[in-house]
Design a protein around this motif. Structure first.
Motif, mmCIF file in Angstrom:
data_model
loop_
_atom_site.group_PDB
_atom_site.id
_atom_site.type_symbol
_atom_site.label_atom_id
_atom_site.label_comp_id
_atom_site.label_asym_id
_atom_site.label_seq_id
_atom_site.Cartn_x
_atom_site.Cartn_y
_atom_site.Cartn_z
ATOM 1 N N LYS A 5 9.032 1.074 -40.869
ATOM 2 C CA LYS A 5 8.663 0.135 -39.790
ATOM 3 C C LYS A 5 7.384 0.643 -39.116
ATOM 4 O O LYS A 5 7.325 1.801 -38.678
ATOM 5 N N GLY A 7 4.768 0.176 -36.016
ATOM 6 C CA GLY A 7 4.678 -0.413 -34.681
ATOM 7 C C GLY A 7 3.295 -0.970 -34.383
ATOM 8 O O GLY A 7 2.383 -0.901 -35.220
ATOM 9 N N TRP A 226 7.424 4.412 -37.992
ATOM 10 C CA TRP A 226 6.071 4.990 -37.942
ATOM 11 C C TRP A 226 5.378 4.520 -36.670
ATOM 12 O O TRP A 226 5.270 3.319 -36.411
ATOM 13 N N THR A 227 4.921 5.488 -35.850
ATOM 14 C CA THR A 227 4.364 5.136 -34.547
ATOM 15 C C THR A 227 3.128 5.972 -34.252
ATOM 16 O O THR A 227 2.486 6.481 -35.188
ATOM 17 N N ASP A 228 2.782 6.129 -32.959
ATOM 18 C CA ASP A 228 1.531 6.826 -32.631
ATOM 19 C C ASP A 228 1.757 8.194 -32.001
ATOM 20 O O ASP A 228 0.861 8.753 -31.397
ATOM 21 N N VAL A 229 2.983 8.726 -32.095
ATOM 22 C CA VAL A 229 3.248 10.101 -31.634
ATOM 23 C C VAL A 229 3.963 10.859 -32.756
ATOM 24 O O VAL A 229 4.494 10.243 -33.682
ATOM 25 N N GLY A 231 6.701 12.322 -33.056
ATOM 26 C CA GLY A 231 8.152 12.175 -33.235
ATOM 27 C C GLY A 231 8.789 11.998 -31.880
ATOM 28 O O GLY A 231 8.119 11.604 -30.918
ATOM 29 N N LEU A 233 9.873 13.267 -28.518
ATOM 30 C CA LEU A 233 9.351 14.374 -27.721
ATOM 31 C C LEU A 233 10.301 14.709 -26.574
ATOM 32 O O LEU A 233 11.184 13.912 -26.223
ATOM 33 N N ALA A 235 9.723 14.676 -23.562
ATOM 34 C CA ALA A 235 9.496 13.773 -22.417
ATOM 35 C C ALA A 235 8.470 12.741 -22.842
ATOM 36 O O ALA A 235 7.836 12.888 -23.896
ATOM 37 N N ASP A 236 8.297 11.717 -22.026
ATOM 38 C CA ASP A 236 7.263 10.718 -22.290
ATOM 39 C C ASP A 236 5.893 11.408 -22.194
ATOM 40 O O ASP A 236 5.540 11.929 -21.136
ATOM 41 N N PRO A 237 5.116 11.429 -23.283
ATOM 42 C CA PRO A 237 3.845 12.168 -23.250
ATOM 43 C C PRO A 237 2.827 11.585 -22.275
ATOM 44 O O PRO A 237 1.865 12.242 -21.923
ATOM 45 N N ARG A 238 3.075 10.334 -21.815
ATOM 46 C CA ARG A 238 2.170 9.775 -20.809
ATOM 47 C C ARG A 238 2.441 10.393 -19.445
ATOM 48 O O ARG A 238 1.640 10.305 -18.538
ATOM 49 N N ALA A 262 13.185 5.850 -23.059
ATOM 50 C CA ALA A 262 12.297 6.486 -24.048
ATOM 51 C C ALA A 262 11.811 5.395 -25.007
ATOM 52 O O ALA A 262 12.537 4.954 -25.902
ATOM 53 N N LYS A 263 10.579 4.947 -24.783
ATOM 54 C CA LYS A 263 10.080 3.732 -25.440
ATOM 55 C C LYS A 263 9.920 3.896 -26.950
ATOM 56 O O LYS A 263 9.781 2.905 -27.683
ATOM 57 N N SER A 308 15.619 16.649 -23.542
ATOM 58 C CA SER A 308 14.557 15.685 -23.295
ATOM 59 C C SER A 308 14.874 14.874 -22.027
ATOM 60 O O SER A 308 16.033 14.814 -21.592
#
Ligand code: ADP
Ligand code: ASP
Ligand code: MG
Length: 458
Positions: A5, A7, A226-229, A231, A233, A235-238, A262-263, A308
């Motif tokens: 998948k 995103g 499959w995404t943009d981080v 795996g 994490l 915490a939310d990296p933002r 956790a989006k 987390s």
């Protein structure tokens, strides 16, 4: 065989699509069979929502400006990928229909949830066609499929429930031949059709769930998101820049985190795949060498105090039991009945003799029928702008002393007061409701005191 998948960010522009195609090619060369599920290009679903809102208000010029921007974004990517002719011929009718839909909404000045569902489905219809044009240009054998064979129950148009039995047989009919002939099916995420045959959505971020549905219905054991981080994490990296990558996480722990914000994964994704004996991976489209995170049924022994942290906005309602004539147990039973009748989920609850406090999703604060009926059961007040912070520990935390104490200290050090608190008996999730404006500070502080230092249980 795997379900992959991709995103929104993985589909975000021509460069990202080249990356997606190289992942598919790599698997294909190694003899791996695949089924691909895609989100809309990033930002497109939000733009479609805006079009609907503007069209409903009769703002033709503004609505059409966004329509043109969406069209141009897809055409520009198709040009860069050198598939402009094939893309135009397979999307001509789609763009005509989308424009007609927008004009129709403008004409009647009404945007029903049925129209919203249909409108939003265009994002995935376009992105999957673009990817297939490119995969074919690269010499891969791939066909595009609208996920109308995912059958829903018709409960609502925004986040419908799945009719698993019907979906299973229809998905086999629609995609079985491709699987046998080793052709890659590229399927739209995010929507299915209800018993009347209308498009209905699976909720925002629901393409992850579409991947899970196809993995279960077609008995494909591995689902890769499959995404943009890199795996899952810590915490939310933002919020936390140095959030750590988790090699693996138990499905119960991951489910709590995803449910509470956790989006990275739609909360409905994990359970059906794991229950069916499958595996879920989270991987980075832009860092393919990394293995990513494996979500497993039973997490291995883990001595960390906290795995987390996630957070999500909520509506916090408190019932004033002393102001009511009724007894607590009667109010509790009426509250649950009312919530069920109005389609409101209660995410968290705390009860004492004086008050019952509970959290619901923010969107339900607009449910006038629920709120009016609630007032007839018991007087209440709402605390605005609240969020729940969810802190998840491994199962080894059970029976240990001090972790909750450290979490409370970290919150106190942040100078933040707690509105509501809850811990389930399994002890893996601590839920803390605070002012939304304080979330970043609190999450950073808990992360630095309990995660970054690799604090271990004794
Ligand atoms: P996609 O478009 O691939 O579906 P999403 O934006 O829905 O991607 O989800 C990925 C994003 O989730 C990341 O970019 C990250 O900002 C956010 N995120 C929030 N919490 C976490 C977490 N615990 N681990 C990884 N990512 C997270
Ligand atoms: N495109 C949809 C959304 O933005 C579904 C998804 O991306 O998973 O919510
Ligand atoms: Mg997502």
């Amino acid at each position: 065989m795997k379900v992959l998948k991709f995103g929104g960010t993985s589909m975000g522009n021509a460069n990202a699509l080249e990356q997606v195609s190289s992942i598919v090619q790599k698997y294909s060369k190694s003899g791996e069979q695949m089924l691909v599920v895609c989100s809309a290009m990033s930002g497109i679903t939000n733009q479609l929502i805006s079009i609907g809102q503007l069209a409903e208000k009769g703002k033709q010029h503004e609505a059409m400006a966004i329509f043109n921007a969406i069209k141009e974004k897809h055409l520009a990517s198709a040009r860069q990928l050198e598939v402009i002719d094939s893309f135009k011929s397979c999307t001509n009718e789609l763009f005509i229909n989308l424009e007609k839909l927008v004009q129709g909404i403008i004409l009647i000045g009404e945007l029903s949830s049925r129209s919203v569902a249909y409108l939003l489905s265009f994002g995935e219809r376009l992105s999957t066609r673009l990817l297939v044009c490119y995969l074919q240009r690269k010499g891969l054998s791939a066909t595009q499929h609208d996920s109308t064979f995912i059958k829903t129950k018709g409960i609502n148009y925004e986040e419908d429930e799945i009719d698993w039995e019907s979906t299973k047989s229809l998905a086999i009919n629609a995609l079985g031949n491709n699987i046998q002939e080793n052709v890659i099916s590229v399927v739209t995420g995010f929507f299915g059709t209800n018993p009347q045959g209308h498009i209905s959505l699976l909720g925002r971020g629901g393409s992850d769930f579409s991947g899970a549905i196809l993995s279960v219905c077609l008995e494909i054991n591995t689902l890769e998101i499959w995404t943009d981080v890199d795996g899952f994490l810590s915490a939310d990296p933002r919020i936390v820049e140095d959030a750590q990558l988790l090699d693996e996480i138990g499905f119960q722990e991951a489910s709590e985190l995803c449910f509470f914000g956790a989006k990275v994964l739609h909360p409905k994704t994990i359970r059906p795949v794991i229950d069916n004996g499958g595996q879920v991976w989270i991987k980075n489209t832009f860092n393919v060498e990394l293995e990513g995170t494996k979500i497993i049924k039973e997490a291995r022994e883990n001595k960390r105090e906290v795995i987390s942290i996630s957070s999500k906005k909520v509506g916090l309602i408190s019932l004033d039991l002393f102001a009511s004539q009724s007894k607590k147990k009667q109010i509790l039973s009426e509250l649950f009945q009312l919530a069920q009748e109005n389609g409101v989920d209660i995410d968290m609850i705390a009860a004492s003799e004086a008050e019952i406090s509970f959290c619901i999703e923010v969107k339900h604060l607009e449910n006038k029928c629920f709120l009016d009926s609630l007032m007839s059961i018991c007087p209440y007040y709402i605390k605005e702008d609240r969020s729940v912070v969810c802190i998840v520990s491994p199962k080894e935390v059970r029976g240990q002393c001090g972790v909750a104490g450290k979490i409370f200290n970290a919150i106190a050090d942040s100078g933040v007061s707690i509105d509501m608190y809850s811990q389930n008996a399994s002890e893996i999730a601590q839920l803390i409701v605070i002012n939304t404006g304080d979330v970043k500070k609190v999450v950073k502080n808990i992360h630095s005191k309990l995660v970054s230092r690799n604090a271990l249980l004794v």
